[in-house]
Design a protein around this motif. Structure first.
Motif, PDB file in Angstrom:
ATOM      1  N   ILE A 175     -80.939  -4.473 -14.925  1.00  0.00           N
ATOM      2  CA  ILE A 175     -80.282  -4.183 -16.201  1.00  0.00           C
ATOM      3  C   ILE A 175     -80.164  -5.477 -17.017  1.00  0.00           C
ATOM      4  O   ILE A 175     -79.932  -6.563 -16.472  1.00  0.00           O
ATOM      5  CB  ILE A 175     -78.890  -3.576 -15.947  1.00  0.00           C
ATOM      6  CG1 ILE A 175     -79.041  -2.226 -15.223  1.00  0.00           C
ATOM      7  CG2 ILE A 175     -78.108  -3.398 -17.238  1.00  0.00           C
ATOM      8  CD1 ILE A 175     -77.721  -1.613 -14.805  1.00  0.00           C
ATOM      9  N   ASN A 176     -80.356  -5.340 -18.319  1.00  0.00           N
ATOM     10  CA  ASN A 176     -80.283  -6.425 -19.310  1.00  0.00           C
ATOM     11  C   ASN A 176     -81.532  -7.297 -19.338  1.00  0.00           C
ATOM     12  O   ASN A 176     -81.556  -8.290 -20.083  1.00  0.00           O
ATOM     13  CB  ASN A 176     -79.036  -7.304 -19.116  1.00  0.00           C
ATOM     14  CG  ASN A 176     -77.770  -6.580 -19.528  1.00  0.00           C
ATOM     15  OD1 ASN A 176     -77.787  -5.770 -20.455  1.00  0.00           O
ATOM     16  ND2 ASN A 176     -76.671  -6.854 -18.830  1.00  0.00           N
ATOM     17  N   GLU A 232     -81.182 -10.530 -21.926  1.00  0.00           N
ATOM     18  CA  GLU A 232     -80.171 -10.776 -22.948  1.00  0.00           C
ATOM     19  C   GLU A 232     -78.814 -10.314 -22.420  1.00  0.00           C
ATOM     20  O   GLU A 232     -78.651  -9.141 -22.056  1.00  0.00           O
ATOM     21  CB  GLU A 232     -80.490 -10.039 -24.243  1.00  0.00           C
ATOM     22  CG  GLU A 232     -79.469 -10.322 -25.331  1.00  0.00           C
ATOM     23  CD  GLU A 232     -79.757  -9.592 -26.635  1.00  0.00           C
ATOM     24  OE1 GLU A 232     -78.903  -9.637 -27.533  1.00  0.00           O
ATOM     25  OE2 GLU A 232     -80.843  -8.976 -26.737  1.00  0.00           O
ATOM     26  N   TYR A 233     -77.847 -11.243 -22.389  1.00  0.00           N
ATOM     27  CA  TYR A 233     -76.505 -10.944 -21.886  1.00  0.00           C
ATOM     28  C   TYR A 233     -75.482 -11.317 -22.955  1.00  0.00           C
ATOM     29  O   TYR A 233     -75.708 -12.198 -23.795  1.00  0.00           O
ATOM     30  CB  TYR A 233     -76.219 -11.722 -20.602  1.00  0.00           C
ATOM     31  CG  TYR A 233     -76.941 -11.173 -19.388  1.00  0.00           C
ATOM     32  CD1 TYR A 233     -76.328 -10.242 -18.561  1.00  0.00           C
ATOM     33  CD2 TYR A 233     -78.236 -11.594 -19.081  1.00  0.00           C
ATOM     34  CE1 TYR A 233     -76.986  -9.740 -17.445  1.00  0.00           C
ATOM     35  CE2 TYR A 233     -78.905 -11.093 -17.974  1.00  0.00           C
ATOM     36  CZ  TYR A 233     -78.270 -10.165 -17.161  1.00  0.00           C
ATOM     37  OH  TYR A 233     -78.923  -9.660 -16.070  1.00  0.00           O
ATOM     38  N   ALA A 234     -74.340 -10.641 -22.892  1.00  0.00           N
ATOM     39  CA  ALA A 234     -73.252 -10.952 -23.816  1.00  0.00           C
ATOM     40  C   ALA A 234     -72.492 -12.183 -23.344  1.00  0.00           C
ATOM     41  O   ALA A 234     -72.642 -12.629 -22.201  1.00  0.00           O
ATOM     42  CB  ALA A 234     -72.296  -9.755 -23.915  1.00  0.00           C
ATOM     43  N   LYS A 235     -71.665 -12.732 -24.223  1.00  0.00           N
ATOM     44  CA  LYS A 235     -70.860 -13.882 -23.854  1.00  0.00           C
ATOM     45  C   LYS A 235     -69.903 -13.516 -22.717  1.00  0.00           C
ATOM     46  O   LYS A 235     -69.342 -12.422 -22.684  1.00  0.00           O
ATOM     47  CB  LYS A 235     -70.045 -14.367 -25.053  1.00  0.00           C
ATOM     48  CG  LYS A 235     -70.898 -14.963 -26.171  1.00  0.00           C
ATOM     49  CD  LYS A 235     -70.017 -15.439 -27.319  1.00  0.00           C
ATOM     50  CE  LYS A 235     -70.860 -16.061 -28.424  1.00  0.00           C
ATOM     51  NZ  LYS A 235     -70.019 -16.531 -29.552  1.00  0.00           N
ATOM     52  N   LEU A 284     -73.087 -10.663 -13.542  1.00  0.00           N
ATOM     53  CA  LEU A 284     -74.134  -9.816 -12.956  1.00  0.00           C
ATOM     54  C   LEU A 284     -73.570  -8.848 -11.933  1.00  0.00           C
ATOM     55  O   LEU A 284     -74.316  -8.104 -11.301  1.00  0.00           O
ATOM     56  CB  LEU A 284     -75.205 -10.685 -12.292  1.00  0.00           C
ATOM     57  CG  LEU A 284     -75.947 -11.678 -13.192  1.00  0.00           C
ATOM     58  CD1 LEU A 284     -76.981 -12.442 -12.379  1.00  0.00           C
ATOM     59  CD2 LEU A 284     -76.626 -10.955 -14.346  1.00  0.00           C
ATOM     60  N   ALA A 285     -72.249  -8.829 -11.785  1.00  0.00           N
ATOM     61  CA  ALA A 285     -71.637  -8.050 -10.714  1.00  0.00           C
ATOM     62  C   ALA A 285     -71.933  -6.566 -10.834  1.00  0.00           C
ATOM     63  O   ALA A 285     -72.150  -5.873  -9.838  1.00  0.00           O
ATOM     64  CB  ALA A 285     -70.130  -8.284 -10.703  1.00  0.00           C
ATOM     65  N   TYR A 311     -78.183  -6.246 -10.035  1.00  0.00           N
ATOM     66  CA  TYR A 311     -79.255  -7.241 -10.184  1.00  0.00           C
ATOM     67  C   TYR A 311     -80.087  -7.331  -8.909  1.00  0.00           C
ATOM     68  O   TYR A 311     -79.549  -7.413  -7.807  1.00  0.00           O
ATOM     69  CB  TYR A 311     -78.678  -8.615 -10.521  1.00  0.00           C
ATOM     70  CG  TYR A 311     -79.756  -9.630 -10.854  1.00  0.00           C
ATOM     71  CD1 TYR A 311     -80.286  -9.698 -12.133  1.00  0.00           C
ATOM     72  CD2 TYR A 311     -80.252 -10.495  -9.884  1.00  0.00           C
ATOM     73  CE1 TYR A 311     -81.270 -10.611 -12.452  1.00  0.00           C
ATOM     74  CE2 TYR A 311     -81.240 -11.413 -10.198  1.00  0.00           C
ATOM     75  CZ  TYR A 311     -81.750 -11.467 -11.477  1.00  0.00           C
ATOM     76  OH  TYR A 311     -82.739 -12.359 -11.783  1.00  0.00           O
ATOM     77  N   THR A 312     -81.391  -7.287  -9.066  1.00  0.00           N
ATOM     78  CA  THR A 312     -82.311  -7.344  -7.935  1.00  0.00           C
ATOM     79  C   THR A 312     -82.878  -8.742  -7.809  1.00  0.00           C
ATOM     80  O   THR A 312     -83.556  -9.238  -8.718  1.00  0.00           O
ATOM     81  CB  THR A 312     -83.463  -6.333  -8.110  1.00  0.00           C
ATOM     82  OG1 THR A 312     -82.917  -5.028  -8.261  1.00  0.00           O
ATOM     83  CG2 THR A 312     -84.390  -6.373  -6.913  1.00  0.00           C
ATOM     84  N   SER A 313     -82.579  -9.392  -6.704  1.00  0.00           N
ATOM     85  CA  SER A 313     -83.136 -10.724  -6.445  1.00  0.00           C
ATOM     86  C   SER A 313     -84.540 -10.566  -5.885  1.00  0.00           C
ATOM     87  O   SER A 313     -84.762  -9.817  -4.939  1.00  0.00           O
ATOM     88  CB  SER A 313     -82.248 -11.485  -5.464  1.00  0.00           C
ATOM     89  OG  SER A 313     -82.791 -12.759  -5.198  1.00  0.00           O
TER      90      SER A 313
END
Length: 484
Positions: free
Chosen positions: A123-124, A182-185, A189-190, A194-196
């Protein structure tokens, strides 16, 4: 157009260990009145030296030019090659253009582990969505991602929906790739699932084969002198014909050492060879057809179009700057014609300065090298593809030439636990302190200084155990005259 009817001579060797008119001069030829009787007052005038009408008949040397040889101590050589760095998927489907949902074709339990495909888009992350068939594309940010099913929900940047951007339900064979995020201020990532991404590699292997040959001559024939003085490519000479036969057997075997790893084929499951207990080995042609690039029916008539397709493909691979072209005669002339068409005098041609001709010198119509784009190419004829006893003199031999990248490749050695550099092409042969099987030769029998048995003959044995490693086959191009 004139047609040449070539003469290739006999390529079928004689297996008879006796004096024949093919290896001794015939003084009783019934078709020649002068030779109808050997009871002549004078011995005829004889040219003692053999005429080398085929020039140097050996075919080996290709691998010495582009590769290396290294020992190995196992029945198998395994190496790993890096996969691509960036995340991209092909064959993506549009599930709902109005709801902005896509489906990545994942396969978490494939029959072959090499076919494992997992959704690693988070996501993002921002992606480019393309339809290769039409050129339609849109950029979007991922708002939902299902690792198990491969389902993606996206938000296009330039349209309200994928449908508004021109995509339709059921549209398949799309390509997507991640170009950023793109992430907000103050974001975290909780909650993004998020896939490493853990890097992986592709593993390849090959196994050596044992190559053997033997020459046998009985004791009587070793003392039989001929009228013709023999000479071979390795310097053997004299009037004893068995010296020539032994020398040519050795030369033929040395050629086999290269030919076997160029033409080698793995025995597939269910094949007659596999049923007979043979495993085979993957040779150069097979490896490039399996893991490399194949260009069918290259011709100079298309100008630079055919060749530029090679450059575009090399750009998608390792982009090795220097490359060698080993070609048969027809393909080599095609390259010459293609380049000559660009010289001054041709329509729209440019003088490249490669022809330094004058009235007093022979006209040079061949090219040994050229540069196109950011690549340098060095062209040479490959005798193996031109020789009448191998792939030459056949209208459609299947293989017209090969492009081999120069330099070395970096691979991970699992035994050493580090990255090592190896030539793209190299031969591995079995060797240890007790036995070196790169090229063994020994004599048995009771003739020629060998007293190993009561056999009244000399047996010269040849043996090698080797295989070829074709690393980075995606950088090779095979020119063929048949459609794979």
């Amino acid at each position: 157009m004139a047609n040449v009817t070539p003469t290739f001579g006999s390529i079928t060797p004689s297996q008879k260990q006796q004096a024949l008119n093919t290896n001794y001069l015939n003084f009783t030829d019934p078709t020649n009145p002068e030779f109808s009787s050997f009871a002549k007052q004078y011995l005829p005038e004889i040219y003692e030296a053999e005429v080398e009408r085929y020039g140097n008949r050996t075919l080996s040397g290709f691998l010495r030019m582009v590769g290396a040889e290294m020992p190995m101590s196992s029945d198998q050589v395994i190496w790993s090659e890096q996969n691509r760095l960036h995340v991209a998927y092909t064959g993506v489907d549009v599930v709902s253009a109005a709801a902005n949902t896509l489906l990545i074709p994942v396969d978490l339990t494939p029959a072959d582990p090499a076919d494992f495909v997992q959704n690693v888009i988070s996501i993002n992350q921002t992606i480019v969505i393309m339809n290769p068939a039409t050129g339609l594309e849109v950029k979007a940010i991922v708002t939902a991602s299902n690792i198990t099913t491969g389902a993606l929900t996206v938000a296009p940047y330039t349209a309200a929906t994928l449908a508004a951007a021109g995509f339709t339900d059921g549209m398949d064979s799309l390509k997507i790739f991640v170009y950023g995020s793109e992430y907000a201020k103050g974001s975290t990532l909780a909650n993004d699932n998020y896939t490493s991404i853990t890097p992986s590699f592709t593993q390849y292997s090959n196994s050596p084969i044992i190559i053997r040959n033997k020459y046998v001559v009985n004791g009587s024939d070793t003392a039989q002198v001929g009228w013709v003085e023999i000479a071979t490519e390795d310097g053997a000479g004299g009037f004893y014909w068995y010296l020539k036969a032994e020398s040519e057997t050795r030369l033929r075997f040395e050629d086999y050492l290269e030919m076997s790893v160029v033409e080698g084929e793995l025995a597939t499951t269910g094949s007659a060879a596999a049923t007979a207990g043979k495993k085979g080995t993957q040779g150069l042609f097979s490896a490039v057809q399996d893991r490399g690039n194949v260009l069918n029916n290259f011709t100079a008539a298309a100008g630079l179009d055919d060749f530029d397709s090679i450059l575009k493909n090399l750009d998608t691979q390792g982009a090795i700057e220097e490359n060698m072209l080993f070609l048969n005669r027809e393909t080599s002339l095609d390259f010459d014609d293609m380049l000559a068409a660009l010289s001054s005098g041709a329509a729209g041609g440019v003088a490249y300065g490669l022809f330094e001709n004058s009235q007093e010198m022979a006209l040079n119509l061949g090219f040994s090298g050229f540069r196109r784009g950011s690549y340098d190419f060095y062209k040479t004829d490959w005798k193996y593809l031109n020789d009448a006893s191998t792939r030459g003199a056949v209208a459609n031999s299947g293989i017209d030439g090969i492009l081999v990248p120069a330099g070395t490749s970096t691979v991970y050695d699992q035994i050493l636990g580090t990255n090592i550099r190896r030539p793209f092409l190299h031969v591995r042969y079995r060797a240890a302190q007790a036995d070196d099987r790169r090229m063994k030769s020994w004599v048995t029998g009771s003739v020629g200084g060998a007293y190993t048995s009561d056999l009244d003959a000399m047996e010269v044995n040849f043996l090698s155990e080797r295989c070829l490693c074709v690393q980075g086959a995606n950088n090779f191009v095979l020119f063929t005259s048949v459609t794979a």
